[in-house]
Design an enzyme around this catalytic site. Structure first.
Site, short mmCIF file in Angstrom:
data_model
loop_
_atom_site.label_atom_id
_atom_site.label_comp_id
_atom_site.label_asym_id
_atom_site.label_seq_id
_atom_site.Cartn_x
_atom_site.Cartn_y
_atom_site.Cartn_z
CG HIS A 51 11.73 -11.76 -9.61
ND1 HIS A 51 11.36 -10.51 -9.18
CD2 HIS A 51 13.08 -11.83 -9.48
CE1 HIS A 51 12.45 -9.85 -8.81
NE2 HIS A 51 13.51 -10.63 -8.99
CE LYS A 71 15.48 -7.59 -11.03
NZ LYS A 71 15.30 -7.03 -9.70
CB SER A 131 21.37 -5.59 -2.74
OG SER A 131 20.21 -4.84 -2.98
N GLY A 186 17.03 -4.80 -5.21
CA GLY A 186 17.16 -3.48 -5.84
C GLY A 186 17.23 -2.34 -4.83
CG ASN A 213 15.96 -11.01 -13.30
OD1 ASN A 213 15.59 -10.70 -14.43
ND2 ASN A 213 15.17 -10.95 -12.23
CD GLU A 230 11.68 -6.88 -9.73
OE1 GLU A 230 11.87 -7.24 -10.92
OE2 GLU A 230 12.61 -6.49 -8.99
CD GLU A 266 15.62 -13.09 -6.12
OE1 GLU A 266 16.76 -12.87 -6.53
OE2 GLU A 266 14.61 -12.64 -6.66
#
Ligand code: PGA
Length: 255
Positions: free
Chosen positions: A98, A11, A216, A176, A9, A100, A170
Protein backbone atom coordinates in the site's frame (compact mmCIF):
# COMPACT_ATOMS: atom_id res chain seq x y z
CA UNK A 1 -10.12 -16.85 -12.08
CA UNK A 2 -11.12 -13.24 -12.66
CA UNK A 3 -13.51 -12.23 -9.90
CA UNK A 4 -15.28 -9.09 -8.78
CA UNK A 5 -13.92 -8.11 -5.38
CA UNK A 6 -14.67 -5.18 -3.13
CA UNK A 7 -12.17 -4.94 -0.27
CA UNK A 8 -12.33 -2.50 2.64
CA UNK A 9 -9.10 -1.22 4.15
CA UNK A 10 -9.84 0.12 7.62
CA UNK A 11 -6.26 1.40 8.04
CA UNK A 12 -5.43 2.40 11.65
CA UNK A 13 -8.99 3.06 12.76
CA UNK A 14 -11.44 1.61 15.32
CA UNK A 15 -10.79 0.05 18.73
CA UNK A 16 -11.84 -3.55 19.27
CA UNK A 17 -15.46 -2.87 20.26
CA UNK A 18 -15.96 -0.41 17.41
CA UNK A 19 -14.39 -2.84 14.95
CA UNK A 20 -16.73 -5.65 16.02
CA UNK A 21 -19.70 -3.34 15.74
CA UNK A 22 -18.85 -2.08 12.25
CA UNK A 23 -18.17 -5.60 11.09
CA UNK A 24 -21.54 -6.83 12.40
CA UNK A 25 -23.27 -3.97 10.56
CA UNK A 26 -21.45 -4.83 7.32
CA UNK A 27 -22.27 -8.54 7.56
CA UNK A 28 -25.94 -7.80 8.23
CA UNK A 29 -26.24 -5.38 5.32
CA UNK A 30 -24.39 -7.75 3.00
CA UNK A 31 -26.87 -10.51 3.90
CA UNK A 32 -29.83 -8.34 3.00
CA UNK A 33 -28.52 -6.28 0.11
CA UNK A 34 -25.90 -8.23 -1.79
CA UNK A 35 -26.99 -10.78 -4.35
CA UNK A 36 -24.28 -10.95 -6.96
CA UNK A 37 -21.23 -13.12 -7.32
CA UNK A 38 -18.90 -10.45 -5.93
CA UNK A 39 -16.48 -11.25 -3.15
CA UNK A 40 -16.35 -8.98 -0.10
CA UNK A 41 -13.14 -8.60 1.92
CA UNK A 42 -12.61 -6.62 5.12
CA UNK A 43 -9.03 -5.73 6.11
CA UNK A 44 -9.04 -4.50 9.72
CA UNK A 45 -6.04 -3.71 11.95
CA UNK A 46 -4.25 -6.85 13.20
CA UNK A 47 -5.93 -6.81 16.62
CA UNK A 48 -9.32 -7.57 15.06
CA UNK A 49 -8.22 -10.36 12.74
CA UNK A 50 -8.89 -13.38 14.96
CA UNK A 51 -12.28 -12.24 16.20
CA UNK A 52 -13.53 -11.25 12.76
CA UNK A 53 -12.19 -14.38 11.10
CA UNK A 54 -13.92 -16.45 13.81
CA UNK A 55 -17.20 -14.67 13.08
CA UNK A 56 -17.07 -15.47 9.36
CA UNK A 57 -16.16 -19.13 9.74
CA UNK A 58 -19.74 -20.19 9.26
CA UNK A 59 -20.53 -17.38 6.81
CA UNK A 60 -18.67 -17.37 3.56
CA UNK A 61 -20.09 -14.06 2.30
CA UNK A 62 -17.29 -11.95 3.79
CA UNK A 63 -13.56 -12.76 3.88
CA UNK A 64 -10.94 -11.24 6.11
CA UNK A 65 -7.55 -9.79 5.20
CA UNK A 66 -4.59 -8.15 6.92
CA UNK A 67 -3.11 -4.81 5.87
CA UNK A 68 0.55 -5.86 5.97
CA UNK A 69 2.90 -8.58 7.17
CA UNK A 70 6.62 -9.08 7.82
CA UNK A 71 8.79 -10.62 5.11
CA UNK A 72 10.48 -13.25 7.32
CA UNK A 73 9.02 -16.56 8.51
CA UNK A 74 9.50 -15.76 12.22
CA UNK A 75 12.13 -14.49 14.62
CA UNK A 76 13.42 -11.50 16.54
CA UNK A 77 11.38 -8.76 14.88
CA UNK A 78 9.75 -7.00 17.79
CA UNK A 79 6.33 -5.62 16.99
CA UNK A 80 5.90 -7.45 13.70
CA UNK A 81 3.34 -10.00 12.48
CA UNK A 82 4.15 -12.92 10.19
CA UNK A 83 2.17 -14.33 7.28
CA UNK A 84 1.86 -17.66 9.14
CA UNK A 85 0.29 -15.88 12.11
CA UNK A 86 -2.20 -14.17 9.81
CA UNK A 87 -3.01 -17.49 8.15
CA UNK A 88 -3.60 -19.08 11.57
CA UNK A 89 -6.41 -16.62 12.34
CA UNK A 90 -8.43 -17.80 9.33
CA UNK A 91 -7.76 -14.62 7.33
CA UNK A 92 -7.33 -15.17 3.59
CA UNK A 93 -5.90 -11.95 2.14
CA UNK A 94 -2.99 -9.58 2.87
CA UNK A 95 -2.60 -6.09 1.39
CA UNK A 96 1.00 -5.69 0.23
CA UNK A 97 2.68 -2.49 -0.92
CA UNK A 98 0.00 0.00 0.00
CA UNK A 99 1.31 3.48 -0.80
CA UNK A 100 1.13 4.43 2.88
CA UNK A 101 3.51 1.54 3.66
CA UNK A 102 5.77 2.64 0.81
CA UNK A 103 5.73 6.32 1.88
CA UNK A 104 5.71 6.17 5.70
CA UNK A 105 7.59 2.90 6.30
CA UNK A 106 10.08 3.08 3.43
CA UNK A 107 8.92 -0.17 1.87
CA UNK A 108 10.54 -0.55 -1.54
CA UNK A 109 9.88 -3.01 -4.33
CA UNK A 110 12.69 -5.35 -3.29
CA UNK A 111 11.19 -5.71 0.17
CA UNK A 112 7.72 -6.07 -1.34
CA UNK A 113 9.00 -8.90 -3.56
CA UNK A 114 9.95 -10.79 -0.38
CA UNK A 115 6.59 -10.02 1.19
CA UNK A 116 4.75 -11.38 -1.85
CA UNK A 117 6.85 -14.55 -1.61
CA UNK A 118 6.05 -15.18 2.03
CA UNK A 119 2.35 -14.39 1.64
CA UNK A 120 2.04 -16.85 -1.26
CA UNK A 121 4.13 -19.45 0.57
CA UNK A 122 1.59 -19.35 3.39
CA UNK A 123 -1.36 -19.85 1.09
CA UNK A 124 -2.73 -16.34 1.47
CA UNK A 125 -3.82 -14.06 -1.38
CA UNK A 126 -1.84 -10.83 -1.71
CA UNK A 127 -3.67 -7.69 -2.77
CA UNK A 128 -0.65 -6.04 -4.31
CA UNK A 129 -0.91 -2.24 -4.64
CA UNK A 130 0.79 -0.19 -7.32
CA UNK A 131 0.34 3.39 -8.44
CA UNK A 132 1.98 6.69 -9.17
CA UNK A 133 2.31 9.93 -7.21
CA UNK A 134 0.94 13.24 -8.48
CA UNK A 135 4.43 14.41 -9.51
CA UNK A 136 4.94 11.23 -11.52
CA UNK A 137 1.58 11.62 -13.26
CA UNK A 138 2.22 15.28 -14.01
CA UNK A 139 5.62 14.36 -15.42
CA UNK A 140 3.93 11.75 -17.63
CA UNK A 141 6.00 8.91 -16.13
CA UNK A 142 3.11 6.98 -14.55
CA UNK A 143 3.22 4.06 -16.99
CA UNK A 144 6.98 3.61 -16.39
CA UNK A 145 6.50 3.80 -12.62
CA UNK A 146 3.80 1.14 -12.68
CA UNK A 147 5.74 -1.12 -15.02
CA UNK A 148 8.79 -0.87 -12.74
CA UNK A 149 6.75 -1.68 -9.64
CA UNK A 150 5.43 -4.80 -11.38
CA UNK A 151 8.86 -5.83 -12.65
CA UNK A 152 10.75 -5.30 -9.41
CA UNK A 153 8.24 -6.61 -6.91
CA UNK A 154 6.19 -9.21 -8.76
CA UNK A 155 7.57 -10.40 -12.10
CA UNK A 156 10.08 -12.73 -10.42
CA UNK A 157 7.10 -14.96 -9.56
CA UNK A 158 6.38 -18.08 -11.59
CA UNK A 159 3.16 -18.04 -13.58
CA UNK A 160 1.49 -20.50 -11.21
CA UNK A 161 2.30 -18.15 -8.29
CA UNK A 162 1.42 -14.88 -10.02
CA UNK A 163 -2.01 -16.21 -10.90
CA UNK A 164 -2.86 -16.12 -7.19
CA UNK A 165 -2.34 -12.36 -6.94
CA UNK A 166 -4.98 -9.68 -6.86
CA UNK A 167 -3.62 -6.34 -8.09
CA UNK A 168 -4.85 -2.92 -6.98
CA UNK A 169 -4.17 0.21 -8.99
CA UNK A 170 -4.11 3.02 -6.48
CA UNK A 171 -2.99 6.40 -7.80
CA UNK A 172 -1.38 7.95 -4.71
CA UNK A 173 -2.89 11.35 -5.52
CA UNK A 174 -6.39 9.89 -5.22
CA UNK A 175 -5.97 8.14 -1.85
CA UNK A 176 -7.85 9.86 0.95
CA UNK A 177 -7.85 13.13 -1.01
CA UNK A 178 -11.38 13.10 -2.40
CA UNK A 179 -9.80 13.24 -5.87
CA UNK A 180 -10.71 10.21 -7.95
CA UNK A 181 -9.13 9.06 -11.17
CA UNK A 182 -11.69 9.47 -13.93
CA UNK A 183 -13.09 6.15 -15.17
CA UNK A 184 -11.09 6.74 -18.39
CA UNK A 185 -7.82 7.39 -16.52
CA UNK A 186 -8.32 4.31 -14.35
CA UNK A 187 -9.34 2.10 -17.29
CA UNK A 188 -6.28 3.23 -19.26
CA UNK A 189 -3.93 2.12 -16.48
CA UNK A 190 -5.81 -1.11 -15.77
CA UNK A 191 -5.60 -2.06 -19.45
CA UNK A 192 -1.88 -1.20 -19.40
CA UNK A 193 -1.32 -3.43 -16.35
CA UNK A 194 -3.21 -6.29 -17.98
CA UNK A 195 -1.17 -5.96 -21.16
CA UNK A 196 2.14 -6.01 -19.23
CA UNK A 197 1.03 -9.12 -17.35
CA UNK A 198 0.00 -10.63 -20.69
CA UNK A 199 3.44 -10.09 -22.20
CA UNK A 200 5.27 -11.30 -19.09
CA UNK A 201 3.16 -14.43 -18.57
CA UNK A 202 0.25 -15.20 -20.89
CA UNK A 203 -2.89 -13.63 -22.29
CA UNK A 204 -4.91 -16.24 -20.42
CA UNK A 205 -3.39 -15.25 -17.08
CA UNK A 206 -3.85 -11.54 -17.86
CA UNK A 207 -7.53 -12.11 -18.69
CA UNK A 208 -8.05 -14.07 -15.49
CA UNK A 209 -6.35 -11.47 -13.28
CA UNK A 210 -8.48 -9.42 -10.88
CA UNK A 211 -7.42 -5.76 -10.86
CA UNK A 212 -9.02 -3.44 -8.31
CA UNK A 213 -9.15 0.35 -8.36
CA UNK A 214 -8.48 2.30 -5.16
CA UNK A 215 -8.56 6.00 -4.38
CA UNK A 216 -11.54 7.95 -3.04
CA UNK A 217 -14.00 5.37 -4.30
CA UNK A 218 -17.50 6.07 -2.96
CA UNK A 219 -21.12 5.05 -3.60
CA UNK A 220 -21.47 7.85 -6.17
CA UNK A 221 -18.51 7.03 -8.39
CA UNK A 222 -18.21 3.25 -7.91
CA UNK A 223 -20.67 2.20 -10.63
CA UNK A 224 -18.91 4.16 -13.36
CA UNK A 225 -15.46 2.98 -12.27
CA UNK A 226 -16.46 -0.67 -11.89
CA UNK A 227 -18.29 -0.49 -15.22
CA UNK A 228 -14.96 -0.18 -17.05
CA UNK A 229 -13.85 -3.26 -18.90
CA UNK A 230 -10.61 -3.82 -16.97
CA UNK A 231 -11.75 -2.74 -13.50
CA UNK A 232 -12.86 -5.72 -11.43
CA UNK A 233 -13.71 -4.01 -8.15
CA UNK A 234 -12.24 -1.71 -5.57
CA UNK A 235 -9.96 -1.29 -2.59
CA UNK A 236 -11.91 1.09 -0.40
CA UNK A 237 -10.43 3.18 2.42
CA UNK A 238 -12.56 5.93 3.98
CA UNK A 239 -15.90 4.69 2.65
CA UNK A 240 -15.32 1.21 4.12
CA UNK A 241 -15.61 2.69 7.62
CA UNK A 242 -19.32 3.37 7.03
CA UNK A 243 -21.28 0.14 6.64
CA UNK A 244 -23.97 1.72 4.46
CA UNK A 245 -21.49 3.34 2.06
CA UNK A 246 -19.33 0.23 1.86
CA UNK A 247 -22.26 -2.04 1.09
CA UNK A 248 -23.65 0.44 -1.45
CA UNK A 249 -20.30 0.18 -3.25
CA UNK A 250 -20.40 -3.63 -3.07
CA UNK A 251 -23.97 -3.59 -4.45
CA UNK A 252 -22.70 -2.19 -7.76
CA UNK A 253 -22.01 -5.82 -8.71
CA UNK A 254 -25.48 -7.08 -7.79
CA UNK A 255 -27.13 -9.14 -10.48
P1 PGA B 1 -9.49 5.94 0.17
O1 PGA B 1 -8.29 4.91 0.40
O2 PGA B 1 -10.64 5.15 -0.37
O3 PGA B 1 -9.75 6.52 1.53
O4 PGA B 1 -9.01 6.97 -0.81
C1 PGA B 1 -8.04 3.90 -0.53
C2 PGA B 1 -6.89 3.05 -0.06
O5 PGA B 1 -5.99 3.58 0.59
O6 PGA B 1 -6.87 1.84 -0.30
Amino acid sequence: MRKNIVAGNWKMNLDHAAGLQLFAEIVNLVKVDVNGNQEVVVCPPFIHLSSLAELVKSNSTVSIGAQNCHHADSGAYTGEISAAMIKSTGAEYVIIGHSERRAFFAEDDLLLAQKLDIVLKNGLTPIFCIGETLEQRNAGTHFDVIENQLKEAAFHLEENQFKNLVLAYEPVWAIGTGLTATPEQAQEVHAFIRSKVGSQYSIQLANDLTILYGGSCNPKNAAELFGQEDIDGGLIGGASLKARDFVDIIKVFNS
